[in-house]
Design a protein around this motif. Structure first.
Motif, PDB file in Angstrom:
ATOM      1  N   TRP A  73       0.848  -1.189   0.000  1.00 32.56           N
ATOM      2  CA  TRP A  73       0.000   0.000   0.000  1.00 32.56           C
ATOM      3  C   TRP A  73       0.884   1.241   0.000  1.00 32.56           C
ATOM      4  CZ3 TRP A  73      -5.373   0.574   0.131  1.00 32.56           C
ATOM      5  CH2 TRP A  73      -6.122  -0.609   0.291  1.00 32.56           C
ATOM      6  N   LEU A  74       0.410   2.292  -0.660  1.00 31.57           N
ATOM      7  CA  LEU A  74       1.053   3.595  -0.556  1.00 31.57           C
ATOM      8  C   LEU A  74      -0.030   4.665  -0.616  1.00 31.57           C
ATOM      9  CD1 LEU A  74       1.141   5.077  -3.624  1.00 31.57           C
ATOM     10  CD2 LEU A  74       2.822   3.294  -4.007  1.00 31.57           C
ATOM     11  N   LYS A  75       0.308   5.841  -0.136  1.00 29.45           N
ATOM     12  CA  LYS A  75      -0.627   6.966  -0.165  1.00 29.45           C
ATOM     13  C   LYS A  75      -0.172   7.945  -1.227  1.00 29.45           C
ATOM     14  CE  LYS A  75      -2.725  10.608   2.634  1.00 29.45           C
ATOM     15  NZ  LYS A  75      -2.675  11.366   3.900  1.00 29.45           N
ATOM     16  N   ARG A  76      -1.076   8.271  -2.140  1.00 25.73           N
ATOM     17  CA  ARG A  76      -0.731   9.168  -3.232  1.00 25.73           C
ATOM     18  C   ARG A  76      -0.438  10.566  -2.690  1.00 25.73           C
ATOM     19  NH1 ARG A  76      -5.050   8.867  -7.578  1.00 25.73           N
ATOM     20  NH2 ARG A  76      -4.100   6.816  -7.858  1.00 25.73           N
ATOM     21  N   GLY A  77       0.725  11.099  -3.041  1.00 24.07           N
ATOM     22  CA  GLY A  77       1.097  12.437  -2.618  1.00 24.07           C
ATOM     23  C   GLY A  77       1.601  12.522  -1.194  1.00 24.07           C
ATOM     24  N   GLY A  78       1.902  11.404  -0.561  1.00 25.62           N
ATOM     25  CA  GLY A  78       2.380  11.427   0.821  1.00 25.62           C
ATOM     26  C   GLY A  78       2.857  10.053   1.242  1.00 25.62           C
ATOM     27  N   SER A  79       3.104   9.889   2.525  1.00 25.37           N
ATOM     28  CA  SER A  79       3.582   8.613   3.049  1.00 25.37           C
ATOM     29  C   SER A  79       2.596   8.085   4.081  1.00 25.37           C
ATOM     30  CB  SER A  79       4.968   8.786   3.684  1.00 25.37           C
ATOM     31  OG  SER A  79       4.925   9.759   4.712  1.00 25.37           O
ATOM     32  N   LEU A  80       2.645   6.773   4.307  1.00 27.22           N
ATOM     33  CA  LEU A  80       1.778   6.158   5.306  1.00 27.22           C
ATOM     34  C   LEU A  80       2.244   6.552   6.704  1.00 27.22           C
ATOM     35  CD1 LEU A  80       1.404   2.558   3.807  1.00 27.22           C
ATOM     36  CD2 LEU A  80      -0.203   4.456   3.637  1.00 27.22           C
ATOM     37  N   SER A  81       1.299   6.846   7.588  1.00 23.36           N
ATOM     38  CA  SER A  81       1.647   7.244   8.946  1.00 23.36           C
ATOM     39  C   SER A  81       2.003   6.022   9.787  1.00 23.36           C
ATOM     40  CB  SER A  81       0.478   8.009   9.579  1.00 23.36           C
ATOM     41  OG  SER A  81      -0.687   7.219   9.566  1.00 23.36           O
ATOM     42  N   ASP A  82       2.509   6.285  10.998  1.00 27.90           N
ATOM     43  CA  ASP A  82       2.973   5.199  11.864  1.00 27.90           C
ATOM     44  C   ASP A  82       1.832   4.336  12.398  1.00 27.90           C
ATOM     45  OD1 ASP A  82       5.550   6.081  11.504  1.00 27.90           O
ATOM     46  OD2 ASP A  82       5.531   7.353  13.296  1.00 27.90           O
ATOM     47  N   ASN A  83       0.616   4.907  12.518  1.00 34.77           N
ATOM     48  CA  ASN A  83      -0.495   4.144  13.094  1.00 34.77           C
ATOM     49  C   ASN A  83      -1.297   3.407  12.021  1.00 34.77           C
ATOM     50  OD1 ASN A  83      -1.493   6.444  11.968  1.00 34.77           O
ATOM     51  ND2 ASN A  83      -2.987   6.878  13.583  1.00 34.77           N
ATOM     52  N   VAL A  84      -0.613   2.955  10.973  1.00 38.69           N
ATOM     53  CA  VAL A  84      -1.225   2.185   9.891  1.00 38.69           C
ATOM     54  C   VAL A  84      -0.605   0.794   9.887  1.00 38.69           C
ATOM     55  CG1 VAL A  84      -1.445   1.979   7.394  1.00 38.69           C
ATOM     56  CG2 VAL A  84      -1.744   4.195   8.475  1.00 38.69           C
ATOM     57  N   SER A  85      -1.441  -0.230   9.757  1.00 42.68           N
ATOM     58  CA  SER A  85      -0.925  -1.598   9.742  1.00 42.68           C
ATOM     59  C   SER A  85      -1.617  -2.402   8.650  1.00 42.68           C
ATOM     60  CB  SER A  85      -1.124  -2.268  11.105  1.00 42.68           C
ATOM     61  OG  SER A  85      -2.485  -2.231  11.496  1.00 42.68           O
ATOM     62  N   VAL A  93      -3.722  -3.249  -9.624  1.00 44.38           N
ATOM     63  CA  VAL A  93      -3.616  -2.028  -8.828  1.00 44.38           C
ATOM     64  C   VAL A  93      -5.019  -1.509  -8.574  1.00 44.38           C
ATOM     65  CG1 VAL A  93      -2.720   0.328  -8.724  1.00 44.38           C
ATOM     66  CG2 VAL A  93      -1.374  -1.469  -9.827  1.00 44.38           C
ATOM     67  N   ALA A  94      -5.311  -1.171  -7.333  1.00 44.43           N
ATOM     68  CA  ALA A  94      -6.627  -0.627  -6.994  1.00 44.43           C
ATOM     69  C   ALA A  94      -6.451   0.561  -6.057  1.00 44.43           C
ATOM     70  CB  ALA A  94      -7.508  -1.692  -6.346  1.00 44.43           C
ATOM     71  N   THR A  95      -7.395   1.457  -6.078  1.00 45.64           N
ATOM     72  CA  THR A  95      -7.331   2.642  -5.226  1.00 45.64           C
ATOM     73  C   THR A  95      -8.554   2.724  -4.330  1.00 45.64           C
ATOM     74  OG1 THR A  95      -8.419   4.017  -6.884  1.00 45.64           O
ATOM     75  CG2 THR A  95      -6.017   3.948  -6.937  1.00 45.64           C
ATOM     76  N   SER A  96      -8.364   3.308  -3.168  1.00 40.24           N
ATOM     77  CA  SER A  96      -9.460   3.608  -2.249  1.00 40.24           C
ATOM     78  C   SER A  96      -9.286   5.039  -1.772  1.00 40.24           C
ATOM     79  CB  SER A  96      -9.456   2.660  -1.043  1.00 40.24           C
ATOM     80  OG  SER A  96      -9.817   1.353  -1.426  1.00 40.24           O
ATOM     81  N   VAL A  97     -10.392   5.764  -1.692  1.00 41.17           N
ATOM     82  CA  VAL A  97     -10.357   7.163  -1.284  1.00 41.17           C
ATOM     83  C   VAL A  97     -10.940   7.287   0.116  1.00 41.17           C
ATOM     84  CG1 VAL A  97     -11.121   9.504  -1.803  1.00 41.17           C
ATOM     85  CG2 VAL A  97     -10.596   7.923  -3.665  1.00 41.17           C
ATOM     86  N   LEU A  98     -10.174   7.877   1.020  1.00 34.71           N
ATOM     87  CA  LEU A  98     -10.647   8.131   2.380  1.00 34.71           C
ATOM     88  C   LEU A  98     -11.056   9.592   2.465  1.00 34.71           C
ATOM     89  CD1 LEU A  98     -11.112   7.293   5.293  1.00 34.71           C
ATOM     90  CD2 LEU A  98      -8.723   7.819   5.775  1.00 34.71           C
ATOM     91  N   ARG A 111     -15.065  18.630  -5.842  1.00 30.15           N
ATOM     92  CA  ARG A 111     -15.866  18.129  -6.951  1.00 30.15           C
ATOM     93  C   ARG A 111     -15.366  16.751  -7.419  1.00 30.15           C
ATOM     94  NH1 ARG A 111     -18.911  22.375  -8.166  1.00 30.15           N
ATOM     95  NH2 ARG A 111     -18.096  24.480  -7.847  1.00 30.15           N
ATOM     96  N   PRO A 112     -16.294  15.859  -7.796  1.00 28.13           N
ATOM     97  CA  PRO A 112     -15.873  14.553  -8.318  1.00 28.13           C
ATOM     98  C   PRO A 112     -15.248  14.692  -9.700  1.00 28.13           C
ATOM     99  CG  PRO A 112     -18.258  14.790  -8.460  1.00 28.13           C
ATOM    100  CD  PRO A 112     -17.758  15.987  -7.716  1.00 28.13           C
ATOM    101  N   ARG A 113     -14.275  13.846  -9.989  1.00 27.70           N
ATOM    102  CA  ARG A 113     -13.647  13.832 -11.302  1.00 27.70           C
ATOM    103  C   ARG A 113     -13.392  12.393 -11.715  1.00 27.70           C
ATOM    104  NH1 ARG A 113      -7.552  14.819 -11.117  1.00 27.70           N
ATOM    105  NH2 ARG A 113      -6.890  13.705  -9.261  1.00 27.70           N
ATOM    106  N   CYS A 114     -13.370  12.161 -12.999  1.00 23.92           N
ATOM    107  CA  CYS A 114     -13.149  10.825 -13.553  1.00 23.92           C
ATOM    108  C   CYS A 114     -11.649  10.655 -13.789  1.00 23.92           C
ATOM    109  CB  CYS A 114     -13.929  10.677 -14.858  1.00 23.92           C
ATOM    110  SG  CYS A 114     -13.849   9.028 -15.598  1.00 23.92           S
ATOM    111  N   VAL A 115     -11.044   9.640 -13.154  1.00 20.21           N
ATOM    112  CA  VAL A 115      -9.593   9.463 -13.223  1.00 20.21           C
ATOM    113  C   VAL A 115      -9.238   8.002 -13.477  1.00 20.21           C
ATOM    114  CG1 VAL A 115      -9.133  11.401 -11.665  1.00 20.21           C
ATOM    115  CG2 VAL A 115      -9.408   9.107 -10.731  1.00 20.21           C
ATOM    116  N   LEU A 116      -7.978   7.804 -13.875  1.00 20.96           N
ATOM    117  CA  LEU A 116      -7.406   6.471 -13.974  1.00 20.96           C
ATOM    118  C   LEU A 116      -6.670   6.150 -12.681  1.00 20.96           C
ATOM    119  CD1 LEU A 116      -5.991   6.668 -17.625  1.00 20.96           C
ATOM    120  CD2 LEU A 116      -8.189   5.737 -16.869  1.00 20.96           C
ATOM    121  N   ALA A 117      -6.186   4.921 -12.561  1.00 22.50           N
ATOM    122  CA  ALA A 117      -5.533   4.494 -11.324  1.00 22.50           C
ATOM    123  C   ALA A 117      -4.284   5.306 -11.017  1.00 22.50           C
ATOM    124  CB  ALA A 117      -5.187   3.009 -11.403  1.00 22.50           C
ATOM    125  N   ASP A 118      -3.639   5.879 -12.048  1.00 24.43           N
ATOM    126  CA  ASP A 118      -2.433   6.676 -11.811  1.00 24.43           C
ATOM    127  C   ASP A 118      -2.746   8.131 -11.492  1.00 24.43           C
ATOM    128  OD1 ASP A 118      -3.318   7.577 -14.238  1.00 24.43           O
ATOM    129  OD2 ASP A 118      -1.485   7.115 -15.358  1.00 24.43           O
TER     130      ASP A 118
END
Length: 217
Positions: A3-15, A47-52, A119-126
């Motif tokens: 897993w990775l976070k787009r535009g940043g790094s995973l925090s310490d409290n992630v497992s 490759v799959a994405t999830s938005v929080l 606003r919602p936008r239509c995007v690809l996985a990248d």
């Protein structure tokens, strides 16, 4: 599975759980964003994405945005937004999906009417944005909306309309009221003392005018 976070790094409290899900604990606003999961095996890669996206208000007694019994959030891979490869290694056409974009700038700097929109936008996985027509077969999420900059405005000068000329003939003047007020966070106007406004910015309260020449007797 990684897993990775787009535009940043995973925090310490992630497992990472045994089933490949990503577990986030003590969720706060810094966790908002798009998370990318990559799964590989002998048959290829997916490759799959999830938005929080956090919608609940911040609690005054906590740095998190959820009550104590709701501080965990689990991200799981879905079929939306996958980019797979077949056994030969040739990439399959990526499937676009809906994703909420960045927040707009606040529409006001103070008062009670400021708002920002996501606003919602239509995007690809990248993350590449494509035509919304490619996502029209998918449910379109509602745009995000947040009030912002809800605070008292600085004091400033307010003026009333100009009056009629003070005389019907000869030289006279128009007048108007000039008051110092501020717009409060609830949208109401509060009358302030003149010293609360900038003196050199005070607009004039009188200007000359003239009527028709006065008759001679």
């Amino acid at each position: 599975i990684t897993w990775l976070k787009r535009g940043g790094s995973l925090s310490d409290n992630v497992s990472l759980l045994f089933n490949g899900s990503l577990l986030l604990q003590n969720v706060s606003l810094e966790h908002e964003g798009t998370y990318v999961c990559t799964a590989t095996n002998a048959l290829g890669k997916a490759v799959a994405t999830s938005v929080l996206h956090l919608l609940e208000q911040r609690h005054l007694d906590s740095k998190s945005v959820f009550p104590k019994d709701r501080k965990k959030h689990m991200l799981q891979v879905s079929n939306a937004g996958t980019d797979s490869s077949d056994p030969t290694g040739e990439p399959l056409p990526p499937e676009p999906f809906w994703e909420l974009g960045n927040w707009t700038h606040c529409s006001a700097t103070c008062g009670h009417s400021g708002a920002r929109v996501q606003r919602p936008r239509c995007v690809l996985a990248d993350g590449q944005e494509v035509s919304e027509a490619l996502c029209q077969h998918l449910p379109k999420p509602l745009a995000g909306f947040q009030p912002c900059n809800i605070r008292d405005c600085p004091s400033r000068w307010f003026t009333s309309p100009w009056s009629e000329c003070s005389v019907s003939c000869g030289e006279g003047f128009h007048s108007r009221q000039v008051t110092c007020k501020r717009t409060k966070a609830n949208g109401t106007l509060q009358l302030m003392s003149p010293g609360a406004c900038v003196p050199k910015e005070r607009p004039p309260g009188r200007r000359p005018c003239s009527g028709h020449p006065c008759g001679q007797w």
